[in-house]
Design a protein around this motif. Sequence first.
Motif, PDB file in Angstrom:
ATOM      1  N   LYS A  98       0.828  -1.219   0.000  1.00 38.83           N
ATOM      2  CA  LYS A  98       0.000   0.000   0.000  1.00 38.83           C
ATOM      3  C   LYS A  98       0.859   1.264   0.000  1.00 38.83           C
ATOM      4  CE  LYS A  98      -3.976  -2.220   1.885  1.00 38.83           C
ATOM      5  NZ  LYS A  98      -4.215  -3.160   2.877  1.00 38.83           N
ATOM      6  N   ILE A  99       1.893   1.233  -0.789  1.00 40.72           N
ATOM      7  CA  ILE A  99       2.810   2.360  -0.926  1.00 40.72           C
ATOM      8  C   ILE A  99       2.354   3.206  -2.109  1.00 40.72           C
ATOM      9  CG2 ILE A  99       5.191   2.957  -1.542  1.00 40.72           C
ATOM     10  CD1 ILE A  99       6.044   0.521   0.143  1.00 40.72           C
ATOM     11  N   LYS A 100       2.363   4.513  -1.915  1.00 40.77           N
ATOM     12  CA  LYS A 100       1.828   5.430  -2.927  1.00 40.77           C
ATOM     13  C   LYS A 100       2.889   6.229  -3.670  1.00 40.77           C
ATOM     14  CE  LYS A 100      -2.450   4.473  -2.065  1.00 40.77           C
ATOM     15  NZ  LYS A 100      -3.170   3.677  -2.999  1.00 40.77           N
ATOM     16  N   GLN A 101       4.167   5.963  -3.393  1.00 40.59           N
ATOM     17  CA  GLN A 101       5.205   6.713  -4.079  1.00 40.59           C
ATOM     18  C   GLN A 101       6.452   5.861  -4.255  1.00 40.59           C
ATOM     19  OE1 GLN A 101       5.737  10.861  -3.002  1.00 40.59           O
ATOM     20  NE2 GLN A 101       7.917  10.495  -2.811  1.00 40.59           N
ATOM     21  N   ILE A 102       7.042   5.969  -5.443  1.00 42.69           N
ATOM     22  CA  ILE A 102       8.304   5.301  -5.747  1.00 42.69           C
ATOM     23  C   ILE A 102       9.276   6.392  -6.215  1.00 42.69           C
ATOM     24  CG2 ILE A 102       9.491   3.621  -7.208  1.00 42.69           C
ATOM     25  CD1 ILE A 102       6.774   2.199  -7.554  1.00 42.69           C
ATOM     26  N   SER A 103      10.475   6.377  -5.658  1.00 40.56           N
ATOM     27  CA  SER A 103      11.496   7.316  -6.120  1.00 40.56           C
ATOM     28  C   SER A 103      12.716   6.517  -6.579  1.00 40.56           C
ATOM     29  CB  SER A 103      11.876   8.292  -5.007  1.00 40.56           C
ATOM     30  OG  SER A 103      12.512   7.624  -3.943  1.00 40.56           O
ATOM     31  N   ILE A 104      13.514   7.168  -7.391  1.00 41.39           N
ATOM     32  CA  ILE A 104      14.708   6.521  -7.921  1.00 41.39           C
ATOM     33  C   ILE A 104      15.788   7.572  -8.101  1.00 41.39           C
ATOM     34  CG2 ILE A 104      13.811   6.727 -10.277  1.00 41.39           C
ATOM     35  CD1 ILE A 104      15.367   4.196 -11.006  1.00 41.39           C
ATOM     36  N   SER A 119      15.035   8.021 -20.025  1.00 44.86           N
ATOM     37  CA  SER A 119      13.967   8.035 -21.022  1.00 44.86           C
ATOM     38  C   SER A 119      12.898   6.997 -20.691  1.00 44.86           C
ATOM     39  CB  SER A 119      14.559   7.771 -22.407  1.00 44.86           C
ATOM     40  OG  SER A 119      13.552   7.664 -23.368  1.00 44.86           O
ATOM     41  N   TYR A 120      13.352   5.805 -20.313  1.00 43.75           N
ATOM     42  CA  TYR A 120      12.431   4.716 -19.988  1.00 43.75           C
ATOM     43  C   TYR A 120      11.501   5.096 -18.833  1.00 43.75           C
ATOM     44  CZ  TYR A 120      10.640   0.234 -18.435  1.00 43.75           C
ATOM     45  OH  TYR A 120       9.792  -0.776 -18.054  1.00 43.75           O
ATOM     46  N   ILE A 121      12.065   5.589 -17.724  1.00 46.25           N
ATOM     47  CA  ILE A 121      11.203   5.899 -16.580  1.00 46.25           C
ATOM     48  C   ILE A 121      10.356   7.136 -16.843  1.00 46.25           C
ATOM     49  CG2 ILE A 121      12.645   4.695 -14.914  1.00 46.25           C
ATOM     50  CD1 ILE A 121      13.557   7.432 -13.913  1.00 46.25           C
ATOM     51  N   GLY A 122      10.863   8.062 -17.655  1.00 46.87           N
ATOM     52  CA  GLY A 122      10.042   9.209 -18.050  1.00 46.87           C
ATOM     53  C   GLY A 122       8.799   8.755 -18.806  1.00 46.87           C
ATOM     54  N   GLY A 125       5.934   7.571 -16.640  1.00 48.25           N
ATOM     55  CA  GLY A 125       5.216   8.543 -15.837  1.00 48.25           C
ATOM     56  C   GLY A 125       5.983   9.144 -14.675  1.00 48.25           C
ATOM     57  N   TYR A 126       7.246   8.769 -14.508  1.00 45.53           N
ATOM     58  CA  TYR A 126       8.056   9.357 -13.448  1.00 45.53           C
ATOM     59  C   TYR A 126       8.371  10.811 -13.780  1.00 45.53           C
ATOM     60  CZ  TYR A 126       9.059   4.833 -11.254  1.00 45.53           C
ATOM     61  OH  TYR A 126       8.959   3.631 -10.607  1.00 45.53           O
ATOM     62  N   ILE A 127       8.421  11.650 -12.765  1.00 46.58           N
ATOM     63  CA  ILE A 127       8.811  13.046 -12.916  1.00 46.58           C
ATOM     64  C   ILE A 127      10.303  13.122 -12.621  1.00 46.58           C
ATOM     65  CG2 ILE A 127       8.492  15.390 -12.043  1.00 46.58           C
ATOM     66  CD1 ILE A 127       5.633  14.406 -11.173  1.00 46.58           C
ATOM     67  N   LEU A 128      11.082  13.582 -13.596  1.00 40.60           N
ATOM     68  CA  LEU A 128      12.533  13.640 -13.455  1.00 40.60           C
ATOM     69  C   LEU A 128      12.971  15.028 -13.006  1.00 40.60           C
ATOM     70  CD1 LEU A 128      11.947  11.352 -15.715  1.00 40.60           C
ATOM     71  CD2 LEU A 128      14.385  11.529 -16.052  1.00 40.60           C
ATOM     72  N   MET A 129      13.958  15.077 -12.091  1.00 47.21           N
ATOM     73  CA  MET A 129      14.493  16.336 -11.583  1.00 47.21           C
ATOM     74  C   MET A 129      16.005  16.207 -11.454  1.00 47.21           C
ATOM     75  SD  MET A 129      11.822  16.522  -8.447  1.00 47.21           S
ATOM     76  CE  MET A 129      11.945  14.752  -8.228  1.00 47.21           C
ATOM     77  N   ASN A 135      23.456  13.406 -10.225  1.00 47.02           N
ATOM     78  CA  ASN A 135      22.413  12.394 -10.372  1.00 47.02           C
ATOM     79  C   ASN A 135      21.129  13.021 -10.907  1.00 47.02           C
ATOM     80  OD1 ASN A 135      24.016  10.395  -9.139  1.00 47.02           O
ATOM     81  ND2 ASN A 135      23.359  11.032  -7.110  1.00 47.02           N
ATOM     82  N   VAL A 136      20.245  12.179 -11.359  1.00 49.61           N
ATOM     83  CA  VAL A 136      18.883  12.591 -11.683  1.00 49.61           C
ATOM     84  C   VAL A 136      17.974  11.851 -10.708  1.00 49.61           C
ATOM     85  CG1 VAL A 136      17.028  12.398 -13.384  1.00 49.61           C
ATOM     86  CG2 VAL A 136      19.303  13.094 -14.111  1.00 49.61           C
ATOM     87  N   ASN A 137      17.056  12.550 -10.113  1.00 50.76           N
ATOM     88  CA  ASN A 137      16.074  11.935  -9.235  1.00 50.76           C
ATOM     89  C   ASN A 137      14.753  11.880  -9.960  1.00 50.76           C
ATOM     90  OD1 ASN A 137      17.891  11.735  -7.050  1.00 50.76           O
ATOM     91  ND2 ASN A 137      17.548  13.867  -6.535  1.00 50.76           N
ATOM     92  N   ALA A 138      13.966  10.870  -9.674  1.00 48.31           N
ATOM     93  CA  ALA A 138      12.657  10.736 -10.317  1.00 48.31           C
ATOM     94  C   ALA A 138      11.662  10.220  -9.283  1.00 48.31           C
ATOM     95  CB  ALA A 138      12.750   9.781 -11.495  1.00 48.31           C
TER      96      ALA A 138
END
Length: 143
Positions: A98-104, A119-122, A125-129, A135-138
């Motif tokens: 029941k987790i509502k958020q995934i970060s990478i 590109s794949y995670i974008g 639907g991941y939001i990249l920053m 690093n890039v966080n998503a």
Amino acid sequence: MVTEIYKQDVRKFIHLVDDRIWKKAIERKYHMLGSIWETESGMLPAGVMIYDIIDHPEHVGTSFIHIKWVYASVAVQRPEAVYDDFFEEIYKVAVRRKIKQISITIPKVKEYNFELLSSYIGDRGYILMEGSSGNVNAILKLP
């Protein structure tokens, strides 16, 4: 096929992860997944995903999954298929828990295949920053 990697299995996947990451993963007891593909010459370790489930952090307010490492072997012709297996499995973990958020966190390293993974995670639907330390966080918020 995705399988859990236990401490005794690390040797099979050792070439797919930086030594420092392995050490942290084992010491901190992160969750480790391995992708294994059947080939004509036998079973091939095709990739590794290492993640942690962070319970109730004050800054987010809920539990979330943080992916520390996801990598598809250069020996694999279609790394996207390895990513598909991993991200389907991590989504199942999120639903079960029941987790509502995934970060990478994605290191900007060519050998890591940074551009393809970003590109794949974008596309998923991941939001990249831009992150710290090159690093890039998503983040992906789940329904």
